[in-house]
Design a protein around this motif. Structure first.
Motif, PDB file in Angstrom:
ATOM      1  N   TYR A   1      -9.608  -2.779  -8.558  1.00 50.28           N
ATOM      2  CA  TYR A   1      -9.825  -3.006  -7.165  1.00 50.28           C
ATOM      3  C   TYR A   1     -10.418  -4.340  -6.555  1.00 50.28           C
ATOM      4  N   GLY A   2     -11.434  -4.906  -7.526  1.00 50.41           N
ATOM      5  CA  GLY A   2     -12.146  -6.027  -7.045  1.00 50.41           C
ATOM      6  C   GLY A   2     -11.046  -7.204  -7.112  1.00 50.41           C
ATOM      7  N   LEU A   3      -9.992  -7.189  -7.943  1.00 50.95           N
ATOM      8  CA  LEU A   3      -9.021  -8.162  -8.121  1.00 50.95           C
ATOM      9  C   LEU A   3      -8.138  -7.949  -7.029  1.00 50.95           C
ATOM     10  N   LEU A   4      -7.770  -6.773  -6.352  1.00 55.89           N
ATOM     11  CA  LEU A   4      -6.854  -6.700  -5.536  1.00 55.89           C
ATOM     12  C   LEU A   4      -7.204  -6.917  -4.186  1.00 55.89           C
ATOM     13  N   ILE A   5      -8.701  -6.794  -4.078  1.00 54.48           N
ATOM     14  CA  ILE A   5      -9.238  -7.031  -2.743  1.00 54.48           C
ATOM     15  C   ILE A   5      -9.465  -8.367  -2.736  1.00 54.48           C
ATOM     16  N   PHE A   6      -9.634  -9.329  -3.796  1.00 54.51           N
ATOM     17  CA  PHE A   6      -9.808 -10.743  -3.645  1.00 54.51           C
ATOM     18  C   PHE A   6      -8.355 -11.206  -3.405  1.00 54.51           C
ATOM     19  N   LEU A   7      -7.290 -10.756  -4.025  1.00 57.15           N
ATOM     20  CA  LEU A   7      -5.892 -11.335  -3.826  1.00 57.15           C
ATOM     21  C   LEU A   7      -5.582 -11.018  -2.231  1.00 57.15           C
ATOM     22  N   GLU A   8      -5.734 -10.014  -1.821  1.00 60.73           N
ATOM     23  CA  GLU A   8      -5.475  -9.594  -0.512  1.00 60.73           C
ATOM     24  C   GLU A   8      -6.210 -10.349   0.538  1.00 60.73           C
ATOM     25  N   ARG A   9      -7.521 -10.704   0.130  1.00 62.26           N
ATOM     26  CA  ARG A   9      -8.262 -11.701   0.983  1.00 62.26           C
ATOM     27  C   ARG A   9      -7.940 -13.056   0.875  1.00 62.26           C
ATOM     28  N   LYS A  10      -7.452 -13.766  -0.006  1.00 65.90           N
ATOM     29  CA  LYS A  10      -7.288 -14.970  -0.555  1.00 65.90           C
ATOM     30  C   LYS A  10      -5.888 -15.581  -0.587  1.00 65.90           C
ATOM     31  N   LEU A  11      -4.994 -14.479  -0.997  1.00 65.26           N
ATOM     32  CA  LEU A  11      -3.792 -14.974  -1.578  1.00 65.26           C
ATOM     33  C   LEU A  11      -2.674 -14.263  -0.369  1.00 65.26           C
ATOM     34  N   TYR A  12      -2.424 -13.045  -0.550  1.00 66.56           N
ATOM     35  CA  TYR A  12      -1.197 -12.379   0.066  1.00 66.56           C
ATOM     36  C   TYR A  12      -1.588 -11.505   1.157  1.00 66.56           C
ATOM     37  N   GLY A  13      -2.903 -11.302   1.675  1.00 66.70           N
ATOM     38  CA  GLY A  13      -3.137 -10.285   2.712  1.00 66.70           C
ATOM     39  C   GLY A  13      -2.487 -10.483   3.885  1.00 66.70           C
ATOM     40  N   HIS A  14      -2.479 -11.676   4.496  1.00 65.88           N
ATOM     41  CA  HIS A  14      -1.628 -12.182   5.676  1.00 65.88           C
ATOM     42  C   HIS A  14      -0.469 -11.897   5.628  1.00 65.88           C
ATOM     43  N   LEU A  15       0.185 -12.171   4.613  1.00 66.16           N
ATOM     44  CA  LEU A  15       1.629 -11.913   4.387  1.00 66.16           C
ATOM     45  C   LEU A  15       1.741 -10.281   4.407  1.00 66.16           C
ATOM     46  N   LEU A  16       1.186  -9.713   3.950  1.00 61.48           N
ATOM     47  CA  LEU A  16       1.321  -8.130   3.716  1.00 61.48           C
ATOM     48  C   LEU A  16       1.158  -7.560   5.226  1.00 61.48           C
ATOM     49  N   GLU A  17       0.459  -8.139   6.060  1.00 67.27           N
ATOM     50  CA  GLU A  17       0.198  -7.667   7.576  1.00 67.27           C
ATOM     51  C   GLU A  17       1.388  -7.652   8.199  1.00 67.27           C
ATOM     52  N   LYS A  18       2.273  -8.772   7.880  1.00 64.24           N
ATOM     53  CA  LYS A  18       3.329  -8.995   8.764  1.00 64.24           C
ATOM     54  C   LYS A  18       4.620  -8.173   8.065  1.00 64.24           C
ATOM     55  N   LEU A  19       4.572  -7.502   7.090  1.00 60.82           N
ATOM     56  CA  LEU A  19       5.503  -6.553   6.644  1.00 60.82           C
ATOM     57  C   LEU A  19       5.571  -5.202   7.639  1.00 60.82           C
ATOM     58  N   PRO A  20       6.716  -4.468   7.349  1.00 65.34           N
ATOM     59  CA  PRO A  20       6.904  -3.351   8.234  1.00 65.34           C
ATOM     60  C   PRO A  20       5.756  -2.213   7.611  1.00 65.34           C
ATOM     61  N   VAL A  21       5.248  -1.553   8.333  1.00 67.51           N
ATOM     62  CA  VAL A  21       4.056  -0.465   8.317  1.00 67.51           C
ATOM     63  C   VAL A  21       4.477   0.135   6.716  1.00 67.51           C
ATOM     64  N   TRP A  22       5.808   0.716   6.854  1.00 69.53           N
ATOM     65  CA  TRP A  22       6.234   1.548   5.567  1.00 69.53           C
ATOM     66  C   TRP A  22       6.012   0.718   4.458  1.00 69.53           C
ATOM     67  N   VAL A  23       6.329  -0.397   4.456  1.00 67.49           N
ATOM     68  CA  VAL A  23       6.193  -1.375   3.384  1.00 67.49           C
ATOM     69  C   VAL A  23       4.686  -1.274   2.709  1.00 67.49           C
ATOM     70  N   GLN A  24       3.892  -1.471   3.804  1.00 71.87           N
ATOM     71  CA  GLN A  24       2.368  -1.722   3.473  1.00 71.87           C
ATOM     72  C   GLN A  24       1.926  -0.452   2.866  1.00 71.87           C
ATOM     73  N   HIS A  25       2.482   0.617   3.438  1.00 74.28           N
ATOM     74  CA  HIS A  25       1.970   1.929   2.977  1.00 74.28           C
ATOM     75  C   HIS A  25       2.413   2.241   1.614  1.00 74.28           C
ATOM     76  N   THR A  26       3.610   1.823   1.319  1.00 70.78           N
ATOM     77  CA  THR A  26       4.211   1.916  -0.302  1.00 70.78           C
ATOM     78  C   THR A  26       3.507   1.030  -0.917  1.00 70.78           C
ATOM     79  N   TYR A  27       2.938  -0.174  -0.806  1.00 76.60           N
ATOM     80  CA  TYR A  27       2.280  -0.960  -1.459  1.00 76.60           C
ATOM     81  C   TYR A  27       0.937  -0.363  -2.034  1.00 76.60           C
ATOM     82  N   LEU A  28       0.450   0.219  -0.963  1.00 76.11           N
ATOM     83  CA  LEU A  28      -0.967   1.110  -1.192  1.00 76.11           C
ATOM     84  C   LEU A  28      -0.590   1.985  -2.028  1.00 76.11           C
ATOM     85  N   ILE A  29       0.272   3.125  -1.851  1.00 74.47           N
ATOM     86  CA  ILE A  29       0.364   4.251  -2.578  1.00 74.47           C
ATOM     87  C   ILE A  29       0.782   3.571  -4.032  1.00 74.47           C
ATOM     88  N   VAL A  30       1.548   3.044  -4.284  1.00 72.24           N
ATOM     89  CA  VAL A  30       1.878   2.445  -6.024  1.00 72.24           C
ATOM     90  C   VAL A  30       0.569   1.732  -6.526  1.00 72.24           C
TER      91      VAL A  30
END
Length: 465
Positions: free
Chosen positions: A330-359
């Motif tokens: 989880y530390g790695l995921l949070i770091f990557l979301e903060r520094k790498l792909y978090g801003h891209l994730l926020e631009k995706l459809p909500v259902w894609v963001q939810h699917t990402y989290l569930i996986v």
């Protein structure tokens, strides 16, 4: 003794309520809570009551020393003493065996050790007493002059063995001057009954079903079976722990205390970062305020701070490498979301963001569940088609069809959907609000009692941490 037991529901709790409200003296009420809490803890851990009382004495004393020595270095000594003594207790009882095992493995030694039983709740009450000395040291809490009141804070049975982690500063006023009332008591009863239903009806059922997959024959596992098994475990651990938190918060209200929320529908999150703002909130805020921010937070050494916090989060959950790996994951995921792909994730459809989290969340629960890392990695592989011969097998399909109503209900109850429906009904028929709560409470207690009769001992999952 656990909240979801017939002994607690029909004997301990009613008797404690009668004794508590049988007097108007706040001193006697405090004494009733202390004696009742010590009895509650001693029901399953009579030997380790002494350890909890020693922890209370240590931090009560160090708090007094800090308060009386604001202008000299003795306050630093008292703070360090509190940290060292508390963490030494926690480390010895929880991590001693783990440390010896790893030393033996690394250096090829055969140091013998006696596996100690883990005192129930030590991870929770250690953090609670530490938060007191930290807050007194930082001037954020007034020192408690009464040891009896401080012991009540430490031993308070609703949150004693599995949280939430209640900080002294949050309930200091209630410890000293609480005013119980019928509305608060009634709200507490409803909250307790809701948590009871979560634990007995949902969590225990999900646990029985998940065992069929997670403890079954992996040679017959399919892709869908692997995902279904860990999904059911995700339901079990959420409804088990959030159910306990609901019951603890409800019990607190019955005796005049307001504990902070510990869960906020984590499974509706759209990122790992959001998930941990909603899951086990009291633990996350503890590490944030007492570890992450003092280390520098987002301002400096961000990577180090994140890794330290998540290493400790994993280690807090258990003396095993799978928990450490789960925390670092989880530390790695949070770091990557903060520094790498978090801003891209926020631009995706909500259902894609939810699917990402569930996986990523379900993969995380695999790491959490399997102490044997090899078995855990094998299971993750099966989730993505490695080592399986079918996408779905007949047995899994039968389980899905047989339990589809339960699965759908578990999904809905993991979201605010039904709560919003209830709020709409209550607002529309306000006259029946209290009646609806009474009916709800009766139904929950009746169903829970029916399921508990003849059921084997089934403690809350977080008792082991």
């Amino acid at each position: 003794m656990v909240f979801s037991s017939l002994t607690f529901i029909y004997y301990f709790l009613p008797l404690l309520i009668i004794l508590y409200y049988g007097t108007k003296s706040s001193t006697i009420r405090n004494l009733v809570l202390i004696v009742g809490s010590l009895f509650f803890y001693g029901w399953g851990e009579p030997v380790w009551i002494s350890l909890m009382v020693i922890s209370a004495v240590v931090d009560f004393t160090n708090g007094k020393i800090i308060d009386k020595n604001r202008d000299n270095k003795l306050r630093h000594v008292a703070l360090v003493a509190s940290i060292v003594i508390n963490l030494s207790f926690l480390g010895f009882f929880k991590y001693y065996g783990f440390l010896v095992e790893n030393i033996n493995y690394i250096f090829g030694l055969s140091i013998k050790y006696h596996q100690l039983s883990l005192p129930i709740g030590i991870s929770f009450y250690t953090f609670q007493t530490l938060s007191y000395t930290f807050d007194v040291y930082r001037g954020q809490a007034k020192v408690q002059d009464s040891f009896m009141k401080f012991l009540m804070f430490v031993s308070l049975f609703p949150q004693l063995v599995a949280g939430p982690i209640v900080r002294y500063v949050d309930i200091a006023e209630q410890i000293n001057h609480r005013k119980e009332n019928f509305h608060q008591f009634s709200t507490g009863v409803t909250r307790f009954c809701t948590g009871l239903g979560k634990k007995v009806i949902i969590a225990n059922t999900a646990g029985s079903l998940s065992d069929l997959f997670l403890q079954g024959d992996f040679s017959k596992m399919s892709v869908v079976g692997a995902w279904l098994g860990i999904l059911l475990y995700a339901f079990q651990i959420y409804f088990d722990f959030s159910g306990y938190s609901d019951m603890a918060i409800g019990l607190g209200k019955m005796f005049g205390f307001d504990f902070k929320e510990n869960f906020n529908y984590p499974y509706i999150s759209k990122s790992a970062s959001e998930f941990w703002r909603r899951w086990h909130i009291s633990l996350g805020s503890f590490f944030r305020d007492y570890v992450y921010i003092p280390l520098g937070g987002n301002r400096k050494h961000f990577i180090r701070n994140v890794l330290v916090v998540w290493f400790l989060t994993g280690l807090w959950h258990g003396a095993s490498w799978n928990f450490i790996l789960w925390g670092m994951y989880y530390g790695l995921l949070i770091f990557l979301e903060r520094k790498l792909y978090g801003h891209l994730l926020e631009k995706l459809p909500v259902w894609v963001q939810h699917t990402y989290l569930i996986v990523v969340m379900l993969v995380g629960w695999v790491l959490f569940y399997f102490v044997d890392l090899g078995v855990g990695m094998t299971y993750i592989g099966m989730m993505f088609g490695v080592g399986v011969t079918a996408f779905i097998d007949p047995i899994t399909w039968i389980h899905i069809r047989s339990n589809i109503f339960f699965i759908v209900m578990a999904v809905l109850l993991s979201t605010p959907f039904l709560v919003k429906i209830k709020a709409m009904i209550v607002s529309r028929f306000d006259l029946f609000k209290s009646d609806l709560h009474v009916v709800w409470n009766i139904i929950m207690v009746f169903l829970a009692t029916t399921m508990l009769v003849g059921q084997s001992y089934n403690p809350f999952l977080y008792f082991r941490f």
